[in-house]
Design a protein around this motif. Structure first.
Motif, PDB file in Angstrom:
ATOM      1  N   UNK A 297      61.622   2.102  65.359  1.00 54.99           N
ATOM      2  CA  UNK A 297      60.965   3.133  64.545  1.00 54.99           C
ATOM      3  C   UNK A 297      61.242   2.930  63.064  1.00 54.99           C
ATOM      4  N   UNK A 298      61.584   1.743  62.677  1.00 47.44           N
ATOM      5  CA  UNK A 298      61.879   1.448  61.276  1.00 47.44           C
ATOM      6  C   UNK A 298      60.614   1.522  60.428  1.00 47.44           C
ATOM      7  N   UNK A 318      58.311  -7.788  64.731  1.00 47.67           N
ATOM      8  CA  UNK A 318      56.962  -7.312  65.044  1.00 47.67           C
ATOM      9  C   UNK A 318      57.001  -6.084  65.966  1.00 47.67           C
ATOM     10  N   UNK A 319      55.801  -5.537  66.237  1.00 50.91           N
ATOM     11  CA  UNK A 319      55.650  -4.385  67.134  1.00 50.91           C
ATOM     12  C   UNK A 319      56.440  -3.163  66.658  1.00 50.91           C
ATOM     13  N   UNK A 320      56.601  -3.056  65.349  1.00 49.26           N
ATOM     14  CA  UNK A 320      57.229  -1.879  64.759  1.00 49.26           C
ATOM     15  C   UNK A 320      56.116  -1.013  64.164  1.00 49.26           C
ATOM     16  N   UNK A 321      55.659  -0.043  64.902  1.00 51.74           N
ATOM     17  CA  UNK A 321      54.461   0.703  64.542  1.00 51.74           C
ATOM     18  C   UNK A 321      54.587   1.483  63.244  1.00 51.74           C
ATOM     19  N   UNK A 343      53.609  -9.450  63.276  1.00 50.52           N
ATOM     20  CA  UNK A 343      52.388  -8.924  63.885  1.00 50.52           C
ATOM     21  C   UNK A 343      52.605  -7.503  64.421  1.00 50.52           C
ATOM     22  N   UNK A 344      51.509  -6.783  64.541  1.00 55.96           N
ATOM     23  CA  UNK A 344      51.492  -5.444  65.145  1.00 55.96           C
ATOM     24  C   UNK A 344      52.463  -4.483  64.467  1.00 55.96           C
ATOM     25  N   UNK A 345      52.525  -4.553  63.138  1.00 65.25           N
ATOM     26  CA  UNK A 345      53.255  -3.562  62.366  1.00 65.25           C
ATOM     27  C   UNK A 345      52.253  -2.638  61.682  1.00 65.25           C
ATOM     28  N   UNK A 346      52.695  -1.919  60.668  1.00 63.69           N
ATOM     29  CA  UNK A 346      51.810  -1.002  59.937  1.00 63.69           C
ATOM     30  C   UNK A 346      51.697  -1.414  58.468  1.00 63.69           C
ATOM     31  N   UNK A 347      51.770  -2.714  58.210  1.00 65.30           N
ATOM     32  CA  UNK A 347      51.766  -3.235  56.844  1.00 65.30           C
ATOM     33  C   UNK A 347      50.380  -3.115  56.229  1.00 65.30           C
ATOM     34  N   UNK A 348      50.323  -2.580  55.018  1.00 66.71           N
ATOM     35  CA  UNK A 348      49.056  -2.418  54.311  1.00 66.71           C
ATOM     36  C   UNK A 348      48.931  -3.354  53.118  1.00 66.71           C
ATOM     37  N   UNK A 349      50.063  -3.798  52.589  1.00 69.38           N
ATOM     38  CA  UNK A 349      50.046  -4.744  51.484  1.00 69.38           C
ATOM     39  C   UNK A 349      51.334  -5.554  51.485  1.00 69.38           C
TER      40      UNK A 349
END
Length: 621
Positions: A297-298, A318-321, A343-349
């Motif tokens: 949950x980081x 990865x896989x840290x939503x 991959x599969x994170x919540x990165x926007x920039x």
């Protein structure tokens, strides 16, 4: 003599064959393997050294069951119906080195059943139904080096159950129902190198539990219910190579938890509901090669998290939503990193310098994030990149030169993005068209998302005419400290290089008959364009000159009835200029020669005059 020699060689085999019942296979090396409907230990040659009883109907081991085999060293009795063992079943078999009683129906062991096995080195009791273990069960096994009791139903252990196992090297207690461990449980196991406690129900670990395991190489604690760990829990294991804390319930980890682990090569923390990590978490780890930190949950991580992991090769983040930001210096100290999975994170920039220290990086996974754009120089310091996955993001544009430094690139994934096919996309579309062999998902949705008229149009097939840049106008990416103005002429633009701020002087927008200059949310991050306005994918600029702080851009429309005429006119003017320059050079050359001749003539006349004066002076004398 030859006949006697052959008979002597075959005699042991004949003897074993004579004492090898149906359902068993025996050889002349002392090995016997019996499978089938045996309900007791079969009558075999007394000289066997290895006995394998597999998939039998043996339910009980009787008193002194192995007394007939004085040379027996290794006993395997598995996948059978064994559920009862006589307290003296192994009496008169003190020579045994290995006992494997796995995959049976055993639930209870007599307390002193192994009291005569002081030479025993290996004991496996896996996959039974053992509920509890007596503190006297292993007493006297001073030479035991390997003990496995995995996949049973043990819920607790007495503090002194392993007290006699001073030679133990390998201990596997995984797959049980242990909820806690006595603090002194492992204190006598000073030679232990491998401790496996995975797949239990551990909720807490006592402080000091591992303080005496100075020779431990591997500690496996994954798949438990551990909610917290005490500070300094791992500080007394300097030789530790592999530490697994994954699939637990850790929300926080105490500061400095992973200090004094200089030999650690693999660390797994994935599948924990971690909310944050302390700034001082990891000590000097020069040999760490693998780190797994996914499904947490980081929202971010400390900038110095990997600073002490200079030899890291594989990083799985990865896989840290909830992971939506990464510090720009996060990967500064990983010159040997070969694979990075984000991959599969919540990165926007991503910061333009995020990957600047990853000179050995070969695989970069950025797919399934929310990236809308990338800086043009983000891959400038990653010359070894071979695989980049940018698929399934929110990308609308990419700079046309973004991959210019990735000379080793051979696999690139770009599908599943929201490409906006206006004039700004032309440069990257041209790059894709020229490098189709590198794109591994051209047939998986690498197409325009908007505008509607170009929806699903393949990017690699886009043309200048498809985008209608000459007819619909061009976009002007801008920076914060620039202004732009236009005239009503469709062939002349004025660009200001005077500095101002966008808050005080907003970007002007002006529309002419055939020309549109409009504000764009996309701009070029290349340092070469700082403090300037960049006209991207606009009319072709064929000439420019500076005057009083302004830049005059002479352009020719790319389409229309006059474009050909104006281009020809420009070429004629350019050629005329070149001819005039050459003519001027020739005239200067001729003038120089004439001046030389005139100079020579003048010098001759001067010398004659002076000669005459000298002669006249001599005559007077």
């Amino acid at each position: 003599m030859w006949l006697i020699f052959v008979l002597l060689q075959l005699l042991p085999q004949f003897t074993l064959s004579a004492r090898c019942p149906s359902g068993c296979v025996c050889d002349n090396k002392g090995k016997a393997k019996c499978i089938g409907n045996f309900t007791d230990i079969p009558p075999l040659d007394p000289n066997i050294t290895l006995l394998l009883l597999d998939d039998t109907h043996i339910k009980v081991l009787q008193e002194r069951s192995f007394q007939p085999f004085p040379l027996l060293l290794r006993l395997w009795l598995s996948h059978s119906s064994l559920d009862t063992i006589h307290p003296e079943a192994f009496h008169s078999a003190s020579q045994l080195l290995s006992i494997k009683l796995s995959s049976n129906a055993l639930s209870v062991f007599p307390p002193k059943i192994f009291s005569e096995q002081s030479s025993l080195e290996q004991l496996q009791l896996n996959d039974n139904q053992i509920v509890s273990v007596s503190s006297e069960l292993f007493k006297g096994l001073v030479n035991l080096t390997e003990l496995e009791i995995k996949n049973n139903f043990i819920s607790q252990l007495e503090a002194d159950v392993f007290q006699s196992l001073t030679s133990l090297i390998f201990l596997n207690l995984s797959g049980n129902r242990l909820r806690n461990l006595p603090q002194t449980l492992f204190h006598n196991l000073r030679q232990l190198k491998y401790l496996i406690l995975s797949s239990n129900q551990l909720e807490t670990l006592e402080s000091g539990s591992f303080d005496h395991l100075n020779n431990l190489l591997e500690l496996i604690l994954h798949k438990n219910q551990i909610r917290e760990i005490p500070p300094r829990l791992f500080w007394h294991m300097p030789l530790l190579l592999n530490l697994s804390m994954s699939t637990n319930q850790l929300r926080y980890i105490p500061a400095e938890s992973f200090y004094y682990l200089p030999n650690l090569s693999k660390l797994t923390l994935y599948k924990n509901p971690l909310i944050s990590l302390p700034d001082q978490l990891v000590g000097h780890m020069p040999r760490l090669q693998e780190l797994y930190l996914y499904e947490t949950n980081l929202a971010t991580v400390p900038w110095n998290l990997f600073a002490n992991m200079t030899n890291l090769r594989w990083l799985h983040l990865h896989l840290n939503e909830k992971l939506n930001s990464l510090p720009k210096n996060l990967f500064c100290c990983l010159p040997n990193l070969m694979k990075l999975s984000l991959k599969s994170n919540n990165l926007k920039e991503l910061h333009t310098e995020l990957f600047s220290g990853l000179t050995s990086l070969q695989v970069l996974m950025l797919n399934e994030n929310k990236l809308q754009s990338l800086p043009a120089t983000i891959f400038q310091q990653t010359p070894s990149l071979e695989i980049i996955d940018l698929s399934h993001n929110y990308l609308r544009y990419l700079p046309g030169n973004i991959f210019v430094h990735t000379r080793a690139l051979n696999v690139l994934s770009l599908s599943g993005n929201k490409w906006n096919c206006d004039c700004s996309i032309l440069s990257i579309a041209e790059w894709i068209s020229e490098n189709q062999r590198l794109i591994n998902d051209l047939d998986k949705g690498l197409a325009c998302h908007e505008p509607h008229r170009l929806q699903n149009h393949p990017l690699q097939k886009l043309t200048y005419e498809d985008l209608q840049c000459g007819q619909g106008g061009f976009q002007t990416p801008h920076r914060k400290d620039s202004t732009i103005a236009t005239t009503t002429s469709s062939s002349l633009l004025f660009m200001s290089t005077l500095t101002s701020t966008m808050e005080q002087t907003p970007l002007l927008s002006h529309t002419t008959d055939n020309l549109h200059v409009k504000k764009s949310s996309v701009y070029n991050d290349d340092p070469a364009f700082y403090n300037t306005i960049v006209l991207d994918d606009g009319p072709e600029i064929v000439h420019n000159n500076h005057y009083n702080g302004w830049v005059y851009l002479w352009t020719v429309p790319s389409t229309g009835p006059y474009s050909g005429f104006m281009m020809v006119l420009y070429i004629v003017l350019l050629a005329t200029g070149v001819i005039l320059i050459l003519a001027s050079v020739y005239v200067l050359y001729r003038l120089n020669k004439v001046m030389g001749v005139l100079g020579a003539v003048a010098m001759g006349d001067y010398q004659r005059i002076m000669t005459r004066r000298v002669r006249s002076f001599k005559v007077q004398l």
